[in-house]
Design an enzyme around this catalytic site. Structure first.
Site, PDB file in Angstrom:
ATOM      1  N   GLU A  86       1.436  -4.845  11.269  1.00  0.00           N
ATOM      2  CA  GLU A  86       0.999  -3.455  11.133  1.00  0.00           C
ATOM      3  C   GLU A  86       1.861  -2.619  12.071  1.00  0.00           C
ATOM      4  OE1 GLU A  86      -1.187  -2.270   9.065  1.00  0.00           O
ATOM      5  OE2 GLU A  86      -2.399  -3.980   8.408  1.00  0.00           O
TER       6      GLU A  86
ATOM      7  N   ARG B 283       0.794   4.476   0.593  1.00  0.00           N
ATOM      8  CA  ARG B 283       0.903   5.521   1.617  1.00  0.00           C
ATOM      9  C   ARG B 283       1.581   5.060   2.889  1.00  0.00           C
ATOM     10  NH1 ARG B 283      -5.637   5.894   2.351  1.00  0.00           N
ATOM     11  NH2 ARG B 283      -6.026   3.866   3.337  1.00  0.00           N
TER      12      ARG B 283
ATOM     13  N   HIS C  82       0.852  -1.186   0.000  1.00  0.00           N
ATOM     14  CA  HIS C  82       0.000   0.000   0.000  1.00  0.00           C
ATOM     15  C   HIS C  82       0.892   1.241   0.000  1.00  0.00           C
ATOM     16  CE1 HIS C  82      -3.206  -2.723   1.989  1.00  0.00           C
ATOM     17  NE2 HIS C  82      -3.334  -2.722   0.667  1.00  0.00           N
TER      18      HIS C  82
ATOM     19  N   TYR D  73     -11.302  -8.065  10.976  1.00  0.00           N
ATOM     20  CA  TYR D  73     -12.086  -7.618   9.828  1.00  0.00           C
ATOM     21  C   TYR D  73     -11.698  -8.496   8.647  1.00  0.00           C
ATOM     22  CZ  TYR D  73     -13.807  -4.399   6.193  1.00  0.00           C
ATOM     23  OH  TYR D  73     -14.463  -3.838   5.130  1.00  0.00           O
TER      24      TYR D  73
ATOM     25  N   HIS E 125       3.192  -3.674   6.992  1.00  0.00           N
ATOM     26  CA  HIS E 125       2.181  -2.677   6.648  1.00  0.00           C
ATOM     27  C   HIS E 125       2.161  -1.591   7.727  1.00  0.00           C
ATOM     28  CE1 HIS E 125      -0.156  -4.559   3.304  1.00  0.00           C
ATOM     29  NE2 HIS E 125       0.415  -5.661   3.768  1.00  0.00           N
TER      30      HIS E 125
END
Length: 415
Positions: A376, A184, A182, A354, A303
């Protein structure tokens, strides 16, 4: 930033009433203060499902990669909707009152002459070109230990660089680390590069690194999404996907295990758009081919953000066959990471938070047979003053300490 997909919501009364209120507020704002609204990042504690449904329906962008019990919802909204949210009984905490001002300040800082200080390379964020040159430097520094390899090309033709480090023993275990699926998530690019850098530069002097590399064939791909990463540097700091067409594909929804399932979208405008089919993107094909070719047995996908330590499955709540082993290994990772700077990383399976179908971690575990974790990185959810994707550069090196600890602890868990 692309406007986030607004999935259809049930037309329950509170949402309808709020929509009407917002419509009136928008009309007044157009007449009086059309230029005063900002894009504001907020955190909502999901004490009720309806509160978060309201906020989710109004979000310009969703920053919470993972959601679930005990986790807040972090979104970007227009500041002119906040009074209406309060009127609807929704409480929130501001993470960043003006994300565009924050991005502009970061860009201004990066333009300063000191940002390119080579004596403290990890004291500031680096773009794709600088990271590629750093990998060249590592290969030149230790040619018998390091090999830089182009494993594919992006949509826009940029090389996807990997470095192979170590693996001197004939039975060395293949381990794959990747970051920046990803765009960003800049800290993921820096931590992945930092792990490679510390391994190479420490091999001659650090017994722990030498022992690690002698028994490990370490592959590091710091920037999986170079097109999106450069786009986030030059045009849109909060861009997430690759640069397929005008919409992009979420690379971490483009892998074949459970592709197209819950937590991904068939709509091109969505930030979780899964692409036309599994491995439709050259970036995910490059990772697939590398992992299969080398037979990766250990894998970390870096991430940001949230300080979470996630193991498969991400797409289903059905426990994986190795759940007990994952839980025990994850405890070791979390403890090792916490020992660095007393920063906690919460451990659980991805789907407990999720559902996310088509992720690399599920594919690496389900198809390659690797023990795979998604990490993360910093900041924590709701990290006011240092929240969201624009993490202060002073946190690069301590976050790398935590990333290194995770790499060592995971490798130790696999013979």
């Amino acid at each position: 930033m692309t406007t986030r997909e607004l999935a259809p919501k049930p037309p329950w009364p509170a949402l309808a009433a709020l929509t009407a209120t917002l419509g009136a507020a928008a009309a007044i704002g157009t007449l009086c203060t059309a230029t005063t609204a900002t894009r504001t990042a907020i955190q909502v504690e999901c004490t009720t499902a309806k509160a978060c449904e309201l906020v989710d329906a109004l979000a310009l962008d969703v920053w919470s990669e993972h959601r679930g019990p005990g986790l807040p919802l972090e979104v970007v909204v227009s500041s002119d909707v906040l009074p209406a949210l309060a009127k609807a009984g929704v409480s929130w905490t501001v993470i960043d009152p003006d994300i565009d001002a924050t991005a502009a300040a970061e860009a201004a800082r990066l333009r300063q002459p000191g940002a390119a200080d080579k004596s403290d390379w990890f004291g500031e964020y680096k773009d794709y070109g600088a990271i590629s040159m750093r990998l060249d430097e590592l290969a030149a520094l230790a040619p018998t230990l390091v090999r830089k390899e182009e494993i594919g090309r992006s949509i826009e033709g940029r090389p996807l660089w990997a470095v192979r480090i170590g693996g001197t023993a004939p039975d060395a275990t293949p381990m794959l680390i990747n970051g920046t699926q990803h765009a960003r998530e800049w800290i993921a690019a820096m931590v992945s590069t930092c792990v490679a850098d510390r391994m190479v530069r420490g091999y001659a002097t650090d017994p722990a690194i030498r022992a690690f590399l002698d028994r490990t064939e370490l592959w590091v791909v710091p920037v999986v999404n170079p097109d999106g990463y450069q786009h986030s540097w030059g045009s849109n700091r909060y861009w997430r996907k690759n640069r397929r067409g005008n919409h992009g594909v979420d690379l971490n929804r483009n892998f074949s295990v459970a592709w197209g399932g819950e937590g991904s979208s068939k709509r091109e405008s969505s930030d979780t758009y899964h692409g036309l089919h599994a491995f439709s993107e050259p970036e995910t094909r490059a990772l697939r081919d590398l992992a299969l070719r080398e037979g990766a047995r250990v894998h970390i996908d870096f991430h940001a953000y949230g300080q979470l330590l996630l193991y498969p499955w991400n797409y289903t709540r059905t426990p994986p066959p190795d759940r007990a082993r994952y839980a025990a290994t994850g405890d070791r990772l979390a403890s090792a990471m916490f020992a660095m700077h007393q920063v906690p990383y919460k451990l659980q399976s991805g789907a407990e938070l999720y559902a996310a179908a088509g992720t690399m971690s599920d594919w690496a575990y389900g198809e390659v047979g690797a023990m795979s974790f998604t990490v993360e990185l910093r900041p924590k959810l709701g990290g006011r003053g240092a929240g969201g994707f624009v993490l202060p550069p002073a946190q690069i090196k301590p976050t790398c300490d935590e990333g290194m600890a995770a790499v060592f602890a995971l490798r130790d868990a696999v013979p």
